[in-house]
Motif scaffolding. Structure first.
Motif, mmCIF file in Angstrom:
data_model
loop_
_atom_site.group_PDB
_atom_site.id
_atom_site.type_symbol
_atom_site.label_atom_id
_atom_site.label_comp_id
_atom_site.label_asym_id
_atom_site.label_seq_id
_atom_site.Cartn_x
_atom_site.Cartn_y
_atom_site.Cartn_z
ATOM 1 N N ASN A 143 0.803 -1.227 0.000
ATOM 2 C CA ASN A 143 0.000 0.000 0.000
ATOM 3 C C ASN A 143 0.833 1.273 0.000
ATOM 4 O OD1 ASN A 143 -2.480 -1.470 0.001
ATOM 5 N ND2 ASN A 143 -2.303 -1.726 2.216
ATOM 6 N N GLN A 144 2.086 1.159 -0.440
ATOM 7 C CA GLN A 144 2.936 2.335 -0.620
ATOM 8 C C GLN A 144 3.715 2.202 -1.927
ATOM 9 O OE1 GLN A 144 5.579 3.194 2.646
ATOM 10 N NE2 GLN A 144 4.010 2.818 4.204
ATOM 11 N N PHE A 145 4.056 3.353 -2.517
ATOM 12 C CA PHE A 145 4.944 3.344 -3.666
ATOM 13 C C PHE A 145 6.396 3.345 -3.191
ATOM 14 C CE2 PHE A 145 1.283 4.947 -6.129
ATOM 15 C CZ PHE A 145 1.359 4.083 -7.209
ATOM 16 N N THR A 146 7.211 2.552 -3.862
ATOM 17 C CA THR A 146 8.651 2.515 -3.617
ATOM 18 C C THR A 146 9.361 3.128 -4.807
ATOM 19 O OG1 THR A 146 8.509 0.521 -2.256
ATOM 20 C CG2 THR A 146 10.643 1.014 -3.248
ATOM 21 N N THR A 147 10.230 4.103 -4.558
ATOM 22 C CA THR A 147 11.019 4.705 -5.630
ATOM 23 C C THR A 147 12.153 3.765 -5.997
ATOM 24 O OG1 THR A 147 10.491 6.945 -4.893
ATOM 25 C CG2 THR A 147 12.415 6.684 -6.312
ATOM 26 N N MET A 148 12.196 3.371 -7.275
ATOM 27 C CA MET A 148 13.223 2.452 -7.754
ATOM 28 C C MET A 148 14.305 3.177 -8.551
ATOM 29 S SD MET A 148 10.702 -0.666 -8.945
ATOM 30 C CE MET A 148 10.149 0.313 -10.343
ATOM 31 N N ILE A 149 13.916 4.205 -9.287
ATOM 32 C CA ILE A 149 14.856 4.992 -10.084
ATOM 33 C C ILE A 149 14.625 6.456 -9.762
ATOM 34 C CG2 ILE A 149 15.552 5.656 -12.418
ATOM 35 C CD1 ILE A 149 14.591 2.892 -13.371
ATOM 36 N N SER A 150 15.704 7.177 -9.513
ATOM 37 C CA SER A 150 15.613 8.576 -9.121
ATOM 38 C C SER A 150 16.646 9.397 -9.883
ATOM 39 C CB SER A 150 15.860 8.701 -7.613
ATOM 40 O OG SER A 150 16.028 10.052 -7.236
ATOM 41 N N PRO A 151 16.364 10.682 -10.158
ATOM 42 C CA PRO A 151 17.369 11.524 -10.808
ATOM 43 C C PRO A 151 18.517 11.911 -9.885
ATOM 44 C CG PRO A 151 15.398 12.802 -10.339
ATOM 45 C CD PRO A 151 15.071 11.380 -10.014
ATOM 46 N N VAL A 152 18.368 11.616 -8.604
ATOM 47 C CA VAL A 152 19.422 11.903 -7.624
ATOM 48 C C VAL A 152 20.123 10.598 -7.284
ATOM 49 C CG1 VAL A 152 19.926 12.789 -5.328
ATOM 50 C CG2 VAL A 152 18.084 13.824 -6.679
ATOM 51 N N LYS A 153 21.426 10.547 -7.446
ATOM 52 C CA LYS A 153 22.182 9.328 -7.164
ATOM 53 C C LYS A 153 22.114 8.990 -5.681
ATOM 54 C CE LYS A 153 25.367 9.776 -11.082
ATOM 55 N NZ LYS A 153 26.773 9.860 -11.529
ATOM 56 N N SER A 154 21.809 7.717 -5.404
ATOM 57 C CA SER A 154 21.618 7.270 -4.030
ATOM 58 C C SER A 154 21.889 5.775 -3.952
ATOM 59 C CB SER A 154 20.175 7.563 -3.584
ATOM 60 O OG SER A 154 19.830 6.840 -2.425
ATOM 61 N N ASP A 155 22.285 5.314 -2.768
ATOM 62 C CA ASP A 155 22.476 3.877 -2.570
ATOM 63 C C ASP A 155 21.144 3.131 -2.548
ATOM 64 O OD1 ASP A 155 25.213 4.211 -2.407
ATOM 65 O OD2 ASP A 155 25.237 4.333 -0.215
ATOM 66 N N LEU A 160 19.207 7.054 -13.696
ATOM 67 C CA LEU A 160 19.270 7.168 -15.147
ATOM 68 C C LEU A 160 19.696 8.577 -15.515
ATOM 69 C CD1 LEU A 160 16.042 5.314 -16.398
ATOM 70 C CD2 LEU A 160 18.409 4.534 -16.591
ATOM 71 N N ASN A 161 20.222 8.716 -16.714
ATOM 72 C CA ASN A 161 20.680 9.994 -17.242
ATOM 73 C C ASN A 161 19.468 10.787 -17.750
ATOM 74 O OD1 ASN A 161 22.068 12.070 -18.638
ATOM 75 N ND2 ASN A 161 22.376 10.746 -20.438
ATOM 76 N N GLN A 162 18.590 11.128 -16.808
ATOM 77 C CA GLN A 162 17.406 11.923 -17.119
ATOM 78 C C GLN A 162 16.718 12.274 -15.798
ATOM 79 O OE1 GLN A 162 15.634 14.223 -18.405
ATOM 80 N NE2 GLN A 162 15.654 13.263 -20.447
ATOM 81 N N ASP A 163 15.916 13.330 -15.799
ATOM 82 C CA ASP A 163 15.191 13.735 -14.596
ATOM 83 C C ASP A 163 13.911 12.907 -14.484
ATOM 84 O OD1 ASP A 163 17.081 15.675 -13.878
ATOM 85 O OD2 ASP A 163 16.154 17.148 -15.219
ATOM 86 N N THR A 164 14.106 11.603 -14.314
ATOM 87 C CA THR A 164 12.990 10.668 -14.286
ATOM 88 C C THR A 164 12.953 9.912 -12.972
ATOM 89 O OG1 THR A 164 11.951 8.827 -15.496
ATOM 90 C CG2 THR A 164 14.343 8.832 -15.394
ATOM 91 N N THR A 165 11.740 9.591 -12.522
ATOM 92 C CA THR A 165 11.544 8.802 -11.322
ATOM 93 C C THR A 165 10.614 7.637 -11.653
ATOM 94 O OG1 THR A 165 11.801 10.732 -9.857
ATOM 95 C CG2 THR A 165 10.681 8.808 -8.951
ATOM 96 N N PHE A 166 11.044 6.416 -11.328
ATOM 97 C CA PHE A 166 10.206 5.225 -11.490
ATOM 98 C C PHE A 166 9.793 4.767 -10.096
ATOM 99 C CE2 PHE A 166 11.294 3.208 -15.820
ATOM 100 C CZ PHE A 166 11.719 4.409 -16.377
#
Length: 236
Positions: A143-155, A160-166
């Motif tokens: 019942n929550q969204f998990t961010t898998m891809i972010s424009p900010v590098k993180s562990d 990805l090389n774009q301002d995209t969030t999955f």
């Protein structure tokens, strides 16, 4: 808020025996001038790959490529020396940049593989090719969204090389979920992997999608158990 609705039954199709593909946007043999891209999102292919079959070595350049395996497994090899198996729960990303050659196969001789392949236009062209893969099974919360891809590098996420969030989530029936756009000016392409939901006054079922833009937030209401993928991208 503006929206564009893409019903599952209006996607392009290609069936060559070992590969059964559904195209949300123009790709390969399917061309629809009204469905070329949604902002920076260029490709969302919903593939079923036959036992022991796959895509032989082929080149890419200047595209940000993501693979999400839904069932079975996909074996990846590339010219950067990477080799690995992508399974459910894994997300694979590849910046093709100046150019990369790779292959993708279903390693099972007994079960088909089902996977989403997603392409996003790059923010910067001709970068050094790169590859990464991460499993998100243990951090997913019902019942929550998990961010898998972010424009900010993180562990904690892939990049990805774009301002995209999955983001992806699994939800029970009867949930009301508010989503806030992470990067100002972005739109969101919401793909219902499984389930039955309402978004912006539109009813969506399994494999339906809706693009939402010119808004800072939107609400998802789930009518059944649902699995949802949100791809947030700049609107070109």
């Amino acid at each position: 808020m503006k929206t564009v609705f893409h019903p599952a039954n209006e996607r392009g199709h290609n069936d060559i025996g070992w590969l059964k593909a559904n195209f949300s946007f123009s790709f390969g043999p399917y061309h629809n001038p009204e469905k070329v891209h949604f902002g920076a999102l260029r490709v969302l292919n919903d593939d079923t790959i036959g036992e022991g079959m796959g895509f032989g070595s082929h080149p890419h350049d200047n595209m940000e490529i993501t693979t999400i395996v839904l069932e079975g497994a996909v074996e990846h090899k590339d010219s950067m020396g990477n080799k690995g198996i992508i399974k459910p729960g894994d997300v694979q990303v590849m910046s093709a940049g100046t150019g990369v050659v790779h292959s993708e196969y279903n390693p099972s001789q007994t079960e088909p593989a089902k996977a989403l392949q997603i392409w996003v236009f790059p923010k910067v062209r001709n970068i050094q090719p790169r590859y990464d893969q991460k499993n998100f099974t243990e951090v997913m919360v019902q019942n929550q969204f998990t961010t898998m891809i972010s424009p900010v590098k993180s562990d904690d996420t892939l990049w990805l090389n774009q301002d995209t969030t999955f983001s992806q989530g699994k939800f029970d029936a009867g949930q009301t979920v508010d989503y806030t756009i992470k990067t100002a000016g972005n739109g969101a392409y919401i793909f219902v992997i499984e389930g039955d939901v309402n978004i912006a006054g539109t009813a969506l079922n399994k494999r339906d999608a809706i693009g939402v833009y010119d808004t800072e937030e939107f609400t998802i209401e789930t009518n059944s158990e649902s699995r949802i993928l949100i791809i947030e991208v700049p609107m070109l």
